[in-house]
Design a protein around this motif. Structure first.
Motif, PDB file in Angstrom:
ATOM      1  N   THR A   1     151.214 -44.005 154.844  1.00 14.65           N
ATOM      2  CA  THR A   1     151.972 -43.854 153.596  1.00 14.65           C
ATOM      3  C   THR A   1     151.528 -44.853 152.533  1.00 14.65           C
ATOM      4  O   THR A   1     151.671 -44.593 151.331  1.00 14.65           O
ATOM      5  CB  THR A   1     153.477 -44.039 153.858  1.00 14.65           C
ATOM      6  OG1 THR A   1     153.711 -45.324 154.464  1.00 14.65           O
ATOM      7  CG2 THR A   1     154.009 -42.946 154.762  1.00 14.65           C
ATOM      8  N   ILE A   2     150.978 -45.971 152.965  1.00  9.49           N
ATOM      9  CA  ILE A   2     150.521 -46.980 152.013  1.00  9.49           C
ATOM     10  C   ILE A   2     149.210 -46.550 151.341  1.00  9.49           C
ATOM     11  O   ILE A   2     149.029 -46.700 150.128  1.00  9.49           O
ATOM     12  CB  ILE A   2     150.297 -48.338 152.726  1.00  9.49           C
ATOM     13  CG1 ILE A   2     151.629 -48.928 153.154  1.00  9.49           C
ATOM     14  CG2 ILE A   2     149.546 -49.308 151.817  1.00  9.49           C
ATOM     15  CD1 ILE A   2     152.494 -49.373 152.016  1.00  9.49           C
ATOM     16  N   ALA A   3     148.281 -45.994 152.123  1.00  4.32           N
ATOM     17  CA  ALA A   3     146.939 -45.677 151.625  1.00  4.32           C
ATOM     18  C   ALA A   3     146.951 -44.782 150.385  1.00  4.32           C
ATOM     19  O   ALA A   3     146.270 -45.094 149.399  1.00  4.32           O
ATOM     20  CB  ALA A   3     146.103 -45.053 152.751  1.00  4.32           C
ATOM     21  N   PRO A   4     147.717 -43.681 150.357  1.00  2.00           N
ATOM     22  CA  PRO A   4     147.689 -42.828 149.168  1.00  2.00           C
ATOM     23  C   PRO A   4     148.194 -43.529 147.904  1.00  2.00           C
ATOM     24  O   PRO A   4     147.773 -43.172 146.796  1.00  2.00           O
ATOM     25  CB  PRO A   4     148.625 -41.666 149.557  1.00  2.00           C
ATOM     26  CG  PRO A   4     148.649 -41.664 151.038  1.00  2.00           C
ATOM     27  CD  PRO A   4     148.530 -43.106 151.432  1.00  2.00           C
ATOM     28  N   LEU A   5     149.084 -44.501 148.063  1.00  2.00           N
ATOM     29  CA  LEU A   5     149.588 -45.223 146.896  1.00  2.00           C
ATOM     30  C   LEU A   5     148.475 -45.937 146.155  1.00  2.00           C
ATOM     31  O   LEU A   5     148.554 -46.133 144.933  1.00  2.00           O
ATOM     32  CB  LEU A   5     150.651 -46.245 147.319  1.00  2.00           C
ATOM     33  CG  LEU A   5     151.959 -45.706 147.915  1.00  2.00           C
ATOM     34  CD1 LEU A   5     152.849 -46.850 148.352  1.00  2.00           C
ATOM     35  CD2 LEU A   5     152.685 -44.830 146.903  1.00  2.00           C
ATOM     36  N   PHE A   6     147.438 -46.292 146.896  1.00  2.00           N
ATOM     37  CA  PHE A   6     146.334 -47.045 146.298  1.00  2.00           C
ATOM     38  C   PHE A   6     145.060 -46.214 146.191  1.00  2.00           C
ATOM     39  O   PHE A   6     143.985 -46.742 145.903  1.00  2.00           O
ATOM     40  CB  PHE A   6     146.075 -48.314 147.121  1.00  2.00           C
ATOM     41  CG  PHE A   6     147.237 -49.254 147.135  1.00  2.00           C
ATOM     42  CD1 PHE A   6     148.239 -49.133 148.086  1.00  2.00           C
ATOM     43  CD2 PHE A   6     147.348 -50.239 146.170  1.00  2.00           C
ATOM     44  CE1 PHE A   6     149.320 -49.987 148.089  1.00  2.00           C
ATOM     45  CE2 PHE A   6     148.429 -51.105 146.159  1.00  2.00           C
ATOM     46  CZ  PHE A   6     149.434 -50.967 147.125  1.00  2.00           C
ATOM     47  N   GLY A   7     145.225 -44.880 146.429  1.00  2.00           N
ATOM     48  CA  GLY A   7     144.088 -43.988 146.253  1.00  2.00           C
ATOM     49  C   GLY A   7     143.065 -44.060 147.373  1.00  2.00           C
ATOM     50  O   GLY A   7     141.886 -43.784 147.138  1.00  2.00           O
ATOM     51  N   TYR A   8     143.484 -44.412 148.623  1.00  2.00           N
ATOM     52  CA  TYR A   8     142.556 -44.542 149.740  1.00  2.00           C
ATOM     53  C   TYR A   8     142.884 -43.575 150.867  1.00  2.00           C
ATOM     54  O   TYR A   8     144.033 -43.169 151.046  1.00  2.00           O
ATOM     55  CB  TYR A   8     142.581 -45.962 150.310  1.00  2.00           C
ATOM     56  CG  TYR A   8     141.730 -46.951 149.555  1.00  2.00           C
ATOM     57  CD1 TYR A   8     142.222 -47.593 148.428  1.00  2.00           C
ATOM     58  CD2 TYR A   8     140.438 -47.249 149.973  1.00  2.00           C
ATOM     59  CE1 TYR A   8     141.456 -48.507 147.730  1.00  2.00           C
ATOM     60  CE2 TYR A   8     139.657 -48.165 149.279  1.00  2.00           C
ATOM     61  CZ  TYR A   8     140.176 -48.793 148.161  1.00  2.00           C
ATOM     62  OH  TYR A   8     139.412 -49.695 147.464  1.00  2.00           O
ATOM     63  N   ASN A   9     141.864 -43.226 151.623  1.00  2.00           N
ATOM     64  CA  ASN A   9     142.043 -42.553 152.899  1.00  2.00           C
ATOM     65  C   ASN A   9     142.555 -43.580 153.919  1.00  2.00           C
ATOM     66  O   ASN A   9     142.070 -44.711 153.962  1.00  2.00           O
ATOM     67  CB  ASN A   9     140.705 -41.957 153.343  1.00  2.00           C
ATOM     68  CG  ASN A   9     140.734 -41.428 154.750  1.00  2.00           C
ATOM     69  OD1 ASN A   9     140.565 -42.169 155.709  1.00  2.00           O
ATOM     70  ND2 ASN A   9     140.935 -40.111 154.863  1.00  2.00           N
ATOM     71  N   SER A  10     143.539 -43.222 154.738  1.00  2.00           N
ATOM     72  CA  SER A  10     144.164 -44.197 155.643  1.00  2.00           C
ATOM     73  C   SER A  10     143.170 -44.770 156.659  1.00  2.00           C
ATOM     74  O   SER A  10     143.208 -45.975 156.965  1.00  2.00           O
ATOM     75  CB  SER A  10     145.349 -43.563 156.375  1.00  2.00           C
ATOM     76  OG  SER A  10     144.924 -42.437 157.119  1.00  2.00           O
ATOM     77  N   ALA A  11     142.276 -43.931 157.188  1.00  2.00           N
ATOM     78  CA  ALA A  11     141.304 -44.420 158.183  1.00  2.00           C
ATOM     79  C   ALA A  11     140.358 -45.442 157.534  1.00  2.00           C
ATOM     80  O   ALA A  11     140.085 -46.512 158.111  1.00  2.00           O
ATOM     81  CB  ALA A  11     140.517 -43.253 158.764  1.00  2.00           C
ATOM     82  N   TYR A  12     139.863 -45.122 156.339  1.00  2.00           N
ATOM     83  CA  TYR A  12     138.954 -46.036 155.652  1.00  2.00           C
ATOM     84  C   TYR A  12     139.651 -47.339 155.295  1.00  2.00           C
ATOM     85  O   TYR A  12     139.104 -48.433 155.469  1.00  2.00           O
ATOM     86  CB  TYR A  12     138.398 -45.374 154.401  1.00  2.00           C
ATOM     87  CG  TYR A  12     137.554 -46.296 153.558  1.00  2.00           C
ATOM     88  CD1 TYR A  12     138.080 -46.924 152.431  1.00  2.00           C
ATOM     89  CD2 TYR A  12     136.230 -46.557 153.911  1.00  2.00           C
ATOM     90  CE1 TYR A  12     137.312 -47.779 151.670  1.00  2.00           C
ATOM     91  CE2 TYR A  12     135.451 -47.417 153.148  1.00  2.00           C
ATOM     92  CZ  TYR A  12     136.002 -48.032 152.028  1.00  2.00           C
ATOM     93  OH  TYR A  12     135.239 -48.887 151.282  1.00  2.00           O
ATOM     94  N   LEU A  13     140.899 -47.228 154.777  1.00  2.00           N
ATOM     95  CA  LEU A  13     141.634 -48.429 154.394  1.00  2.00           C
ATOM     96  C   LEU A  13     141.910 -49.313 155.606  1.00  2.00           C
ATOM     97  O   LEU A  13     141.850 -50.548 155.519  1.00  2.00           O
ATOM     98  CB  LEU A  13     142.949 -48.053 153.701  1.00  2.00           C
ATOM     99  CG  LEU A  13     143.805 -49.232 153.229  1.00  2.00           C
ATOM    100  CD1 LEU A  13     143.031 -50.104 152.231  1.00  2.00           C
ATOM    101  CD2 LEU A  13     145.110 -48.752 152.603  1.00  2.00           C
ATOM    102  N   GLY A  14     142.196 -48.676 156.774  1.00  2.00           N
ATOM    103  CA  GLY A  14     142.453 -49.451 157.991  1.00  2.00           C
ATOM    104  C   GLY A  14     141.253 -50.297 158.374  1.00  2.00           C
ATOM    105  O   GLY A  14     141.390 -51.491 158.712  1.00  2.00           O
TER     106      GLY A  14
END
Length: 524
Positions: free
Chosen positions: A438-451
């Motif tokens: 849920t955090i990743a889309p707020l910052f325009g990122y894919n969750s796997a990449y952001l992790g």
């Protein structure tokens, strides 16, 4: 004043007739004279006089011939026949053509005066009757026009008029189109417009369009291919001069329904135009016209305004403010506008929805940023402003402007990287159920990449970092004697107190209770 024509082949008689009576006092003015039959006929057909003093024996055409031809050509005025002979055959012929007075020469002044007075009174009564009929027909036409446009013509089971009557009222045509216009500005004053000038047509006897007021709005019924073509040309000119001060539509807002081919379908064109006017609240900035072609995109769906939607949009915008994610905030406002365009709710309900949204958003942001309080207008100012807006886009721009002000002034604008923004967001939302997905889309990122990026840059994974922040905050809360351990657990985001114990011991090495005891020993 009524008009008079004198026709006699003898000039001295013509001059005598001019002077024998005070024609002006009797209400007549001389419009012409003739010395022969052809001149008399020409003068009658050209000037259409109210009364003709006509010698029965004239060169070129006799008086009887003149009367016959004039009647055949549509002349309905009065004749007084003048003759030097008491010829009954002439009188009979004149009577057949509606001549009521036959005077012999030399003319008796009193006899002529009596005839003139009688004719003047008859003309007066005819004109009064004609005016009354015209007024009645106008009123009848307005009623029929109203019922045709609103669709109540057949609903009231009024017998359909013959087509000849519709033709007489100038309502019969091959095509129709309804246009509703009102003032483009917000002053509340009705902007009177000259449609004849706008369409560059004369509209003689209302042949091209009708104008009627319905429910306080100006309604135009265009009639015929020529009028509709001129309206299309007018719209083309408006499109080419859109936004310019000299645009012909600049002071107006127009909504128009589709062209229809019969009187029975006029109400369909009107209903489309009326619906468009009611939807004016949803127009984009500077929009002066709404076409029936835009109705499909404005079809009301089954969506309704709900508290769930209100809270969802409020929480989303709150998150994007904290994340300083302008792109996602803008996308949310776009989604909000699309949603409100599709709801089946009154305009005032939409205003109330947006007012509540901004007030709740203000309350949320004020809890997060102590400095944000001064950035927002007062609640009463917010309510007044949104209540005064005439368009949805004005309200959306107002709310987005408030969000932008907070973003511009918050600490988030000075952080150098997206990860700094994420860390800032976690520090201010650790008590919530934070997940990378849920955090990743707020910052325009894919969750796997952001992790992966998070772990590589911070040195620990997302969940571990969140746990560390929660435990650090829990330590400060445990230092306060009046807060129970289970309350501390809930305040830092652990709904299960046993799970909180497990996490605390993992990162601190001792239980929350032992940590609190240790704090007391240190104080002692």
């Amino acid at each position: 004043m009524e008009t008079l024509l004198i026709a006699d082949d003898e000039k001295n008689i013509r001059e005598g007739l001019k002077c024998i009576l005070d024609w002006k006092a009797l209400g007549f003015v001389l419009c012409g004279e003739a010395a022969n039959g052809e001149e008399a006929l020409s003068g009658i057909l050209k000037n259409n006089p109210s009364l003709v003093l006509l010698d029965i024996r004239m060169p070129k055409l006799t008086g009887i011939d003149i009367i016959r031809i004039a009647r055949e050509q549509g002349y309905n005025g009065r004749f007084i026949i003048l003759s030097g002979y008491s010829d009954f055959a002439y009188a009979q012929a004149a009577i057949r053509y509606g001549v009521e007075y036959y005077l012999t020469k030399p003319i008796d002044e009193d006899e002529l005066l009596d005839a003139i007075n009688a004719i003047r009174e008859a003309i007066k009564q005819e004109r009064q009757k004609s005016d009354n009929i015209a007024l009645y027909r106008k009123k009848a036409k307005n009623v029929i026009l109203y019922e045709l446009i609103t669709g109540s013509w057949k609903k009231n089971n009024i017998p359909e008029l013959p087509s000849t009557d519709f033709q007489g009222m100038a309502l019969d045509s091959d095509v129709y189109q309804v246009v509703i216009y009102e003032n483009f500005g917000t002053s509340g004053e009705n902007s009177r417009c000259d449609f004849s000038s706008l369409l560059n047509i004369t509209n003689s006897e209302n042949r091209s369009f009708e104008h009627i007021r319905i429910d306080g709005k100006d309604v135009i019924l265009l009639k015929g291919s020529f009028a509709l073509r001129r309206f299309e040309e007018f719209l083309d000119r408006c499109e080419k001069t859109d936004g310019q001060a000299d645009s012909p539509v600049c002071p107006l807002f127009l909504a128009y329904g589709r062209p229809v081919a019969s009187l029975d379908e006029i109400c369909l064109s009107y209903e489309a135009a009326r619906t468009l006017v009611e939807r004016r609240f949803f127009c984009i900035q500077g929009q002066h016209t709404l076409s029936y072609e835009e109705l499909p995109s404005m079809t009301v769906h089954s969506l309704v305004i709900s508290d769930e939607k209100l809270h969802a949009y409020c929480e989303a915008l709150t998150d994007y403010v904290q994340a300083n994610n302008r792109k996602q905030a803008a996308a949310t406002f776009f989604s909000l506008e699309q949603y409100l365009n599709s709801v089946d709710s009154p305009i005032e309900s939409i205003r109330l929805f947006l007012t509540d949204l901004l007030l709740q958003l203000k309350a949320n942001i004020n809890k997060i940023y102590n400095s944000a309080q001064s950035l927002f207008p007062s609640n009463s100012a917010i309510i007044d402003y949104i209540g005064s807006c005439h368009y949805l886009y004005e309200i959306i721009l107002y709310i987005s402007g408030q969000v932008k002000s907070v973003m511009d002034s918050s600490d988030g604008t000075s952080r150098d990287s997206v990860l700094d923004d994420i860390l800032y967001y976690i520090d201010n939302n650790y008590q919530n159920n934070l997940k990378l997905e849920t955090i990743a889309p707020l910052f325009g990122y894919n969750s796997a990449y952001l992790g992966k990026l998070f772990t590589k840059t911070i040195g620990e994974n997302f969940n571990s970092y969140v746990d560390h922040r929660r435990i650090e905050h829990s330590k400060r809360l445990l230092a306060q004697k009046n807060i129970k351990v289970y309350e501390v657990s809930e305040r830092v985001g652990y709904k299960n107190v046993d799970y909180f114990h497990k996490k605390f011991k993992k990162y601190v090495g001792i239980s929350p209770a032992e940590y609190r005891k240790q704090l007391k020993l240190d104080e002692g």
